[in-house]
Design a protein around this motif. Sequence first.
Motif, PDB file in Angstrom:
ATOM      1  N   VAL A  48      31.307 -53.370 -35.785  1.00 52.27           N
ATOM      2  CA  VAL A  48      30.314 -52.338 -36.085  1.00 52.27           C
ATOM      3  C   VAL A  48      30.519 -51.215 -35.074  1.00 52.27           C
ATOM      4  N   THR A  49      30.728 -49.997 -35.563  1.00 48.39           N
ATOM      5  CA  THR A  49      31.070 -48.904 -34.656  1.00 48.39           C
ATOM      6  C   THR A  49      30.662 -47.557 -35.247  1.00 48.39           C
ATOM      7  N   GLU A  50      30.256 -46.640 -34.371  1.00 51.18           N
ATOM      8  CA  GLU A  50      29.904 -45.281 -34.801  1.00 51.18           C
ATOM      9  C   GLU A  50      31.039 -44.292 -34.557  1.00 51.18           C
ATOM     10  N   HIS A  51      32.129 -44.741 -33.938  1.00 48.56           N
ATOM     11  CA  HIS A  51      33.134 -43.778 -33.500  1.00 48.56           C
ATOM     12  C   HIS A  51      33.843 -43.111 -34.671  1.00 48.56           C
ATOM     13  N   ILE A  52      33.952 -43.787 -35.811  1.00 47.54           N
ATOM     14  CA  ILE A  52      34.608 -43.167 -36.966  1.00 47.54           C
ATOM     15  C   ILE A  52      33.785 -41.989 -37.461  1.00 47.54           C
ATOM     16  N   ALA A  53      32.471 -42.193 -37.589  1.00 50.97           N
ATOM     17  CA  ALA A  53      31.597 -41.096 -38.021  1.00 50.97           C
ATOM     18  C   ALA A  53      31.679 -39.924 -37.048  1.00 50.97           C
ATOM     19  N   ARG A  54      31.673 -40.203 -35.759  1.00 48.11           N
ATOM     20  CA  ARG A  54      31.744 -39.117 -34.774  1.00 48.11           C
ATOM     21  C   ARG A  54      33.072 -38.373 -34.867  1.00 48.11           C
ATOM     22  N   GLN A  55      34.165 -39.099 -35.116  1.00 46.80           N
ATOM     23  CA  GLN A  55      35.455 -38.435 -35.309  1.00 46.80           C
ATOM     24  C   GLN A  55      35.432 -37.572 -36.564  1.00 46.80           C
ATOM     25  N   MET A  56      34.785 -38.063 -37.616  1.00 45.43           N
ATOM     26  CA  MET A  56      34.636 -37.273 -38.845  1.00 45.43           C
ATOM     27  C   MET A  56      33.870 -35.987 -38.567  1.00 45.43           C
ATOM     28  N   PHE A  57      32.817 -36.075 -37.764  1.00 39.76           N
ATOM     29  CA  PHE A  57      32.021 -34.879 -37.454  1.00 39.76           C
ATOM     30  C   PHE A  57      32.855 -33.860 -36.665  1.00 39.76           C
ATOM     31  N   ARG A  58      33.606 -34.336 -35.663  1.00 41.50           N
ATOM     32  CA  ARG A  58      34.431 -33.417 -34.861  1.00 41.50           C
ATOM     33  C   ARG A  58      35.507 -32.757 -35.724  1.00 41.50           C
ATOM     34  N   ASP A  59      36.164 -33.548 -36.559  1.00 45.37           N
ATOM     35  CA  ASP A  59      37.204 -32.987 -37.427  1.00 45.37           C
ATOM     36  C   ASP A  59      36.615 -31.988 -38.423  1.00 45.37           C
ATOM     37  N   SER A  60      35.430 -32.294 -38.923  1.00 43.31           N
ATOM     38  CA  SER A  60      34.779 -31.385 -39.880  1.00 43.31           C
ATOM     39  C   SER A  60      34.467 -30.050 -39.232  1.00 43.31           C
ATOM     40  N   LYS A  61      33.981 -30.080 -37.990  1.00 39.41           N
ATOM     41  CA  LYS A  61      33.700 -28.835 -37.265  1.00 39.41           C
ATOM     42  C   LYS A  61      34.938 -27.952 -37.189  1.00 39.41           C
ATOM     43  N   ARG A  62      36.092 -28.563 -36.925  1.00 33.52           N
ATOM     44  CA  ARG A  62      37.351 -27.809 -36.802  1.00 33.52           C
ATOM     45  C   ARG A  62      37.830 -27.278 -38.150  1.00 33.52           C
ATOM     46  N   VAL A  63      37.647 -28.054 -39.202  1.00 37.33           N
ATOM     47  CA  VAL A  63      38.223 -27.721 -40.511  1.00 37.33           C
ATOM     48  C   VAL A  63      37.346 -26.752 -41.298  1.00 37.33           C
ATOM     49  N   LEU A  64      36.052 -26.722 -41.033  1.00 38.30           N
ATOM     50  CA  LEU A  64      35.166 -25.832 -41.787  1.00 38.30           C
ATOM     51  C   LEU A  64      35.367 -24.366 -41.392  1.00 38.30           C
ATOM     52  N   ARG A  65      35.338 -23.502 -42.385  1.00 36.92           N
ATOM     53  CA  ARG A  65      35.347 -22.064 -42.140  1.00 36.92           C
ATOM     54  C   ARG A  65      33.975 -21.615 -41.630  1.00 36.92           C
TER      55      ARG A  65
END
Length: 371
Positions: free
Chosen positions: A312-329
Amino acid sequence: MTTLHSPAGTWQLNRFPPRTADTLQAWDAADELLHQIIAQRDDQRPLLINDQWGALLVPFAGLDVTSLSDSYVSHCAWHHNLRHNNLPETLTAISPLDTLPDTTDVVYLKIPKSLSLLEFQLAKLAAELPESTQLFAAAKSKLLTPAVRSLFEQYCSDVDVSLIQKKCRTVSAKMRSVALDPERFMSSWELPEFQLTLHHHAGVFARNQLDIGARFLLEHMPAAGVEHAIDLGCGNGVLGLHYARLSPSSKVTWVDESFLAIASTLRNIKTNLPSAAANQYQAEVDDCLAHSADQSADLIVCNPPFHQEHAVTEHIARQMFRDSKRVLRKGGELWVVANRHLPYYQPLKRLFKSVHQVAQNSKFVIFKARG
């Protein structure tokens, strides 16, 4: 936490992507039991299945070794840990739908949590490998249920289950020869309220029914009209499929780390969006959005996982959030549906200028993050 000592050798192993002060170990007691077997044998052409981080791979570095996993992140971890230990990268990495090497002399299998995935893997071994090929499997003892043992008896002969060691067991068996019907391992069901038909390979998340978190987001989807939308951690692709229906002029990309999820999504795109323009829809395996260009999307919808196999881990969601910040215009939005108990608001607030709650019910909350 990173040094694996076993009868087969000593290595430094990391989960992938490596994280500072990671509290999760890159191997378990089932790996250690298989290492005891490996150390007593002289295998030359092993096939490894479900080796999550490379613990089974490192003893065979330099040999004609093939490793199979549904996880693209595991594929990345194998190469990382070979390089980290200065070992030769002679590995052949394959996904679940690839053909197995018929020169295999032994199979080492970590038993997965998904019963449907285990049966598909055993059926594929029985169909494609020479009869009587030796197989060794391992898992936590609680996973070796009567249903799991029955599957080994169905596809293998000479099945022998060990006594419990370190809360784990090993299975020794030899493969039978059994013909494979791939379609038998596909499931499908209708979602009439959204006019969708969904197909699923073995082991894909929400294979038998719509995930209730995904349903909640389907009922509160973002407005149509963006240029490029991404369904991140797409599973069967249902969120992106529904948005593509709502916004037929949008380009949509589906991303998941599971090869079988992406294969399912591609089939679902073909089934539900048959008149799509060329290159309008794409589905690809990735480690979150590692290969997506900066500022290339206007909308990301996400139902993030909080399990990684048994952890059980939250790190995948946090990585998704960081990547989304970079990829969003600029002005782009990330829409996240999550169980109410998961602490996602603060990580989102640290990354995005504004985070608003779109909707909630007794189990789930939907956040919209911008900026």
